[in-house]
Scaffold this motif. Sequence first.
Motif, PDB file in Angstrom:
ATOM      1  N   GLU A   5      -0.848  -0.438  -1.064  1.00 45.63           N
ATOM      2  CA  GLU A   5      -0.872  -0.139   0.372  1.00 45.63           C
ATOM      3  C   GLU A   5      -0.537  -1.378   1.203  1.00 45.63           C
ATOM      4  O   GLU A   5       0.195  -1.292   2.186  1.00 45.63           O
ATOM      5  CB  GLU A   5      -2.244   0.403   0.776  1.00 45.63           C
ATOM      6  CG  GLU A   5      -2.547   1.775   0.224  1.00 45.63           C
ATOM      7  CD  GLU A   5      -3.988   2.183   0.445  1.00 45.63           C
ATOM      8  OE1 GLU A   5      -4.236   3.400   0.502  1.00 45.63           O
ATOM      9  OE2 GLU A   5      -4.862   1.297   0.561  1.00 45.63           O
ATOM     10  N   ALA A   6      -1.065  -2.521   0.799  1.00 46.06           N
ATOM     11  CA  ALA A   6      -0.771  -3.768   1.515  1.00 46.06           C
ATOM     12  C   ALA A   6       0.714  -4.109   1.411  1.00 46.06           C
ATOM     13  O   ALA A   6       1.328  -4.558   2.387  1.00 46.06           O
ATOM     14  CB  ALA A   6      -1.620  -4.909   0.965  1.00 46.06           C
ATOM     15  N   ARG A   7       1.303  -3.888   0.235  1.00 43.75           N
ATOM     16  CA  ARG A   7       2.726  -4.173   0.049  1.00 43.75           C
ATOM     17  C   ARG A   7       3.567  -3.242   0.923  1.00 43.75           C
ATOM     18  O   ARG A   7       4.519  -3.680   1.589  1.00 43.75           O
ATOM     19  CB  ARG A   7       3.107  -4.016  -1.431  1.00 43.75           C
ATOM     20  CG  ARG A   7       4.554  -4.399  -1.731  1.00 43.75           C
ATOM     21  CD  ARG A   7       4.899  -4.175  -3.193  1.00 43.75           C
ATOM     22  NE  ARG A   7       4.762  -2.787  -3.603  1.00 43.75           N
ATOM     23  CZ  ARG A   7       5.637  -1.816  -3.314  1.00 43.75           C
ATOM     24  NH1 ARG A   7       6.712  -2.083  -2.610  1.00 43.75           N
ATOM     25  NH2 ARG A   7       5.455  -0.588  -3.742  1.00 43.75           N
ATOM     26  N   LEU A   8       3.220  -1.946   0.947  1.00 42.80           N
ATOM     27  CA  LEU A   8       3.954  -0.990   1.782  1.00 42.80           C
ATOM     28  C   LEU A   8       3.823  -1.322   3.270  1.00 42.80           C
ATOM     29  O   LEU A   8       4.802  -1.248   4.023  1.00 42.80           O
ATOM     30  CB  LEU A   8       3.466   0.431   1.522  1.00 42.80           C
ATOM     31  CG  LEU A   8       3.881   1.048   0.187  1.00 42.80           C
ATOM     32  CD1 LEU A   8       3.173   2.382  -0.026  1.00 42.80           C
ATOM     33  CD2 LEU A   8       5.375   1.224   0.135  1.00 42.80           C
ATOM     34  N   LEU A   9       2.632  -1.697   3.690  1.00 41.97           N
ATOM     35  CA  LEU A   9       2.428  -2.078   5.081  1.00 41.97           C
ATOM     36  C   LEU A   9       3.256  -3.303   5.446  1.00 41.97           C
ATOM     37  O   LEU A   9       3.876  -3.360   6.515  1.00 41.97           O
ATOM     38  CB  LEU A   9       0.945  -2.336   5.343  1.00 41.97           C
ATOM     39  CG  LEU A   9       0.562  -2.737   6.752  1.00 41.97           C
ATOM     40  CD1 LEU A   9       0.900  -1.618   7.737  1.00 41.97           C
ATOM     41  CD2 LEU A   9      -0.915  -3.069   6.828  1.00 41.97           C
ATOM     42  N   HIS A  10       3.297  -4.266   4.549  1.00 38.05           N
ATOM     43  CA  HIS A  10       4.097  -5.471   4.790  1.00 38.05           C
ATOM     44  C   HIS A  10       5.586  -5.122   4.892  1.00 38.05           C
ATOM     45  O   HIS A  10       6.294  -5.648   5.754  1.00 38.05           O
ATOM     46  CB  HIS A  10       3.855  -6.491   3.680  1.00 38.05           C
ATOM     47  CG  HIS A  10       4.526  -7.789   3.901  1.00 38.05           C
ATOM     48  ND1 HIS A  10       4.171  -8.645   4.922  1.00 38.05           N
ATOM     49  CD2 HIS A  10       5.548  -8.394   3.247  1.00 38.05           C
ATOM     50  CE1 HIS A  10       4.944  -9.715   4.887  1.00 38.05           C
ATOM     51  NE2 HIS A  10       5.789  -9.587   3.878  1.00 38.05           N
TER      52      HIS A  10
END
Length: 137
Positions: free
Chosen positions: A7-12
């Motif tokens: 999720e953090a990677r997608l948000l970034h």
Amino acid sequence: MPLSDEEARLLHQLEQSLAAEDPDFASTLRGSKLMAHNRRVALLAVLGFIAGIAILFGGAVSKQTWLGVFGFVAMLASAYVFTIAWRRGIGGPEDQHGTPAGGGSRGGRPGRQSKRSGSFVDRMEERWQRRRDGDGL
């Protein structure tokens, strides 16, 4: 609840694509334009306060009471405007996205976490939910 690595990677990735497509909108979302505006307002308020002091002293030296009162009122108005600008974005603790640290609670110092986060009502609701779930206090 923290984001998972995926999720953090997608948000970034979403943030990067937004910044690439529309940099003005992305900077507005980050709050950089708002912070710059608040800094300008605060600087003008400081200059207004200094001018108010000069007008106040000018009224005292020239023995014109109305001029001294006008200078004092200018000082008060400038202090009020500075306080509003400070609360809106210059002095408040913010993370890298421009949101207040500590889950939206007001006040506190940057980099300092308090034991209790959230408002009184939020804490009471949390305690009520724990009590209902059987976890106790």
